[in-house]
Enzyme design. Structure first.
Site, mmCIF file in Angstrom:
data_model
loop_
_atom_site.group_PDB
_atom_site.id
_atom_site.type_symbol
_atom_site.label_atom_id
_atom_site.label_comp_id
_atom_site.label_asym_id
_atom_site.label_seq_id
_atom_site.Cartn_x
_atom_site.Cartn_y
_atom_site.Cartn_z
ATOM 1 N N ARG A 68 -21.643 15.012 -9.542
ATOM 2 C CA ARG A 68 -21.189 15.350 -11.358
ATOM 3 C C ARG A 68 -20.191 14.314 -11.201
ATOM 4 O O ARG A 68 -19.591 14.803 -12.439
ATOM 5 C CB ARG A 68 -21.206 16.721 -11.553
ATOM 6 C CG ARG A 68 -22.542 17.380 -11.007
ATOM 7 C CD ARG A 68 -22.282 19.226 -12.219
ATOM 8 N NE ARG A 68 -21.682 20.213 -11.145
ATOM 9 C CZ ARG A 68 -22.328 20.760 -10.264
ATOM 10 N NH1 ARG A 68 -23.292 20.173 -9.807
ATOM 11 N NH2 ARG A 68 -21.566 21.673 -9.671
ATOM 12 N N ASN A 73 -12.178 5.882 2.399
ATOM 13 C CA ASN A 73 -11.080 6.546 2.780
ATOM 14 C C ASN A 73 -10.181 7.370 2.033
ATOM 15 O O ASN A 73 -10.178 6.357 1.198
ATOM 16 C CB ASN A 73 -10.876 5.319 4.183
ATOM 17 C CG ASN A 73 -11.888 5.361 5.354
ATOM 18 O OD1 ASN A 73 -11.884 6.105 6.196
ATOM 19 N ND2 ASN A 73 -12.762 4.352 5.122
ATOM 20 N N ALA A 74 -9.577 8.176 2.473
ATOM 21 C CA ALA A 74 -8.545 8.572 1.204
ATOM 22 C C ALA A 74 -8.781 8.466 -0.192
ATOM 23 O O ALA A 74 -8.369 7.985 -0.923
ATOM 24 C CB ALA A 74 -7.051 7.164 1.681
ATOM 25 N N GLU A 103 0.821 -1.644 -0.149
ATOM 26 C CA GLU A 103 -0.164 0.005 0.169
ATOM 27 C C GLU A 103 0.704 1.329 0.357
ATOM 28 O O GLU A 103 1.211 1.790 1.061
ATOM 29 C CB GLU A 103 -1.269 0.214 1.452
ATOM 30 C CG GLU A 103 -1.953 0.925 1.002
ATOM 31 C CD GLU A 103 -3.007 1.229 2.517
ATOM 32 O OE1 GLU A 103 -3.982 1.494 2.645
ATOM 33 O OE2 GLU A 103 -2.598 -0.148 3.292
ATOM 34 N N ASP A 137 -7.770 -3.766 8.110
ATOM 35 C CA ASP A 137 -6.837 -2.879 8.285
ATOM 36 C C ASP A 137 -6.135 -2.064 9.422
ATOM 37 O O ASP A 137 -5.493 -1.413 10.024
ATOM 38 C CB ASP A 137 -7.271 -1.595 7.834
ATOM 39 C CG ASP A 137 -5.931 -0.504 6.672
ATOM 40 O OD1 ASP A 137 -5.274 -0.979 6.982
ATOM 41 O OD2 ASP A 137 -6.786 1.207 7.317
ATOM 42 N N ASP A 187 -15.368 -1.443 10.972
ATOM 43 C CA ASP A 187 -15.116 -1.399 12.121
ATOM 44 C C ASP A 187 -16.249 -0.404 13.473
ATOM 45 O O ASP A 187 -15.809 -0.282 14.642
ATOM 46 C CB ASP A 187 -13.368 -0.976 13.132
ATOM 47 C CG ASP A 187 -13.610 0.558 11.660
ATOM 48 O OD1 ASP A 187 -14.465 1.324 12.035
ATOM 49 O OD2 ASP A 187 -12.073 1.003 12.309
ATOM 50 N N GLY A 188 -17.229 0.701 12.210
ATOM 51 C CA GLY A 188 -18.066 1.438 13.191
ATOM 52 C C GLY A 188 -16.679 3.126 13.994
ATOM 53 O O GLY A 188 -17.340 3.549 14.740
ATOM 54 N N ILE A 189 -16.022 2.647 13.106
ATOM 55 C CA ILE A 189 -15.036 4.067 13.441
ATOM 56 C C ILE A 189 -14.301 4.421 11.761
ATOM 57 O O ILE A 189 -14.821 5.958 12.310
ATOM 58 C CB ILE A 189 -13.624 4.265 14.158
ATOM 59 C CG1 ILE A 189 -14.032 3.144 15.142
ATOM 60 C CG2 ILE A 189 -13.073 5.021 13.554
ATOM 61 C CD1 ILE A 189 -14.912 4.421 16.341
#
Length: 409
Positions: A243, A235-236, A143, A294, A269-271
C-alpha cells in the site's frame, strides 16, 4: 584535428583480438587509442591515412569501460571519514589499490561526522584525474549527517541532524565548501529538505535519497525537486509494502518528471541484499541499477576490529558490523566481486552487469560522454576481463596501470 592544427603525430595504439562492450553489446572489434582517447578508425584511415604504431593482442578477452564506484568509504586501513593531516595520502593509497578491481574512477564517501571533520577532510580530497598513480577522483559523496535517526544504520546517532531554519546556510556551515562534492545523501522527509535539494542540484551536485523513513509520496516529491539517486536500495529505508512501497517504489513510479532518470545503488556482495531482492530490483528497473561497494576501511584487511568514521567495526568473514551489534556497516567486497555476484544472482546479461558498474554510474554523474563508455572520443579508461569476469588488466587514458600476475611467474 585541434584548433586548426594538423593531425596529431602522437602514437596510435590498436588493441586487437578482443570483444568490446559498446552500445550495450559485446562486439568483435579492435579498440584504437591516441592521446588517452578512443579513436574512430575510419577517420584515422581515410582522413589521416594512418595505421597503428603499436598493436596489443588481448587474447580474446573482454574490454569493458573502467568501473566507477560512487560509494566507497575507504579500504586497506584507510578511513576517508577520519580527519588526519594528510588525508590525500590515504585517498591515493585506496586509488592505487582498487586498480586491481577494475576501478578507474571513484567517489570517496564520508559517513555522518561532526562539522570539524568535514571542514578538515573535504578540502583535502580534490577532483583528480586517474593515471599510473591510481583511479581518478570524481568528487566526494557525503552520506549524512542529514538522515533519519531511525534508519541511521551504522551512522553515529550523536552527529545525525536535521535542517535548521535557514536550511542551505546550515548545510554550508556543516560541510564548509562544497567545491569537491558530487553526491549528497539525505533523508527527504526532513523539514526543509526540498529547498536543500533544489539548491544542491542547481550547483550540479547529485542528491541521493537514503537512510530514510520516507513514504513514496515524499520520495516522489524529492525527485520532482531534483533528486536522482537512491543510496543502497533496500538498506536503511522502510521495507516495501504493497500500500506504500516507500522509496523502493520510485523504481516503477509514474510521477518521475519527463526526461528524468532514476538511479539506485545496490550492494551486490551477497550479504546486504537477498538474491530475490536483487532480482526484483533488476527486473523492475535494470537501466537505473548502479553497483556500489560501500566498502569500509577493512576492505582488503581480513577479520578483526577496524574503524568507520566515529564507529568501531568488527569484520567476521564476509560481513562487517558495528562492534558489539549485528548492524551491518558497509561491505568488504571489491567491485569486480560485486559484478560477478550480480551476474550470477540475477541471470542478467554480461553486458548489463558490466554497464551497471560503468555506464550507469557515469550517467548518474552526467559523465557518460567521457566515462563509462568505449564510444569514439571517450576517455580510454577500460578493464580487460576473462570470460568469468576476472580482471586481467586495467587501463587509464590508454595506459596500462595494473596487470594480473601470470601463473608460474
Amino acid at each position: 584535428m585541434r584548433g586548426g592544427e594538423g593531425p596529431s603525430r602522437a602514437p596510435v595504439l590498436q588493441f586487437t583480438n578482443c570483444r568490446l562492450l559498446r552500445g550495450g553489446r559485446l562486439l568483435r572489434e579492435d579498440l584504437w587509442v591516441r592521446e588517452g582517447r578512443i579513436l574512430d578508425p575510419e577517420k584515422l584511415f581515410f582522413d589521416e591515412r594512418r595505421l597503428a604504431d603499436r598493436q596489443q593482442d588481448c587474447g580474446g578477452c573482454i574490454l569493458a569501460p573502467g568501473f566507477i564506484d560512487v560509494q566507497i568509504n575507504g579500504g586497506f586501513g584507510v578511513d576517508f571519514s577520519l580527519a588526519t593531516e594528510d588525508v590525500g595520502s590515504g585517498v591515493a593509497l585506496v586509488a592505487r589499490k582498487i586498480l586491481s578491481h577494475g576501478v578507474t574512477a571513484f567517489c570517496p564517501t564520508l559517513v555522518t561526522s561532526p562539522p570539524e571533520v568535514y571542514h578538515k577532510v573535504l578540502p583535502q580530497i580534490p577532483v583528480k584525474r586517474g593515471g599510473p598513480h591510481g583511479a581518478g577522483v570524481l568528487g566526494v559523496h557525503l552520506e549524512g549527517p542529514f538522515i533519519s535517526r531511525q534508519k541511521r544504520g551504522a551512522h553515529p546517532e550523536a552527529y545525525v541532524r536535521s535542517f535548521e531554519a535557514n536550511a542551505f546556510h546550515d548545510v554550508l556551515a556543516t560541510y564548509g565548501s562544497l567545491d569537491n562534492v558530487c553526491i549528497l545523501t539525505l533523508a527527504p522527509e526532513l523539514d526543509r529538505s526540498h529547498e536543500v535539494i533544489q539548491e544542491l542540484t542547481a550547483r550540479g551536485i547529485r542528491v541521493s535519497l537514503g537512510h530514510s523513513v520516507a513514504d513514496l509520496r515524499t520520495a516522489e516529491s524529492a525527485m520532482q525537486s531534483g533528486a536522482t539517486f537512491i543510496t543502497h536500495l533496500f538498506n536503511a529505508m522502510l521495507p516495501f509494502h504493497h500500500r506504500d512501497p516507500g522509496i523502493v517504489g520510485l523504481l516503477t513510479s509514474d510521477q518521475v518528471p519527463p526526461g528524468r532518470h532514476i538511479f539506485y545503488g545496490m550492494i551486490a556482495d551477497g550479504i546486504h541484499t537477498n538474491p530475490a531482492a536483487l532480482r526484483i530490483a533488476h527486473r523492475a528497473h535494470p537501466q537505473g541499477l548502479v553497483l556500489v561497494t560501500d566498502a569500509v576501511p577493512a576492505l582488503g584487511l581480513g577479520n578483526g576490529r577496524h574503524t568507520l568514521g566515529q564507529q568501531v567495526v568488527e569484520v567476521d568473514g564476509l560481513s562487517a558490523y558495528v562492534a558489539g551489534t549485528k548492524t551491518l556497516c558497509g561491505s568488504i567486497a571489491p567491485m569486480d566481486t560485486c559484478v560477478r555476484h550480480f551476474l550470477q544472482t540475477t541471470g542478467c546479461s554480461v553486458e548489463l552487469a558490466l554497464e551497471s558498474a560503468s555506464l550507469h554510474p557515469a550517467q548518474l554523474l552526467g559523465l557518460e560522454k567521457h566515462k563509462g563508455t568505449l564510444d569514439f572520443g571517450a576517455d580510454a579508461d577500460f578493464v580487460v576481463l576473462d570470460d568469468a569476469l576476472h580482471v586481467q588488466a586495467t587501463y587509464i587514458s590508454g595506459e596500462r596501470v595494473w596487470q594480473a600476475e601470470v601463473a608460474g611467474q
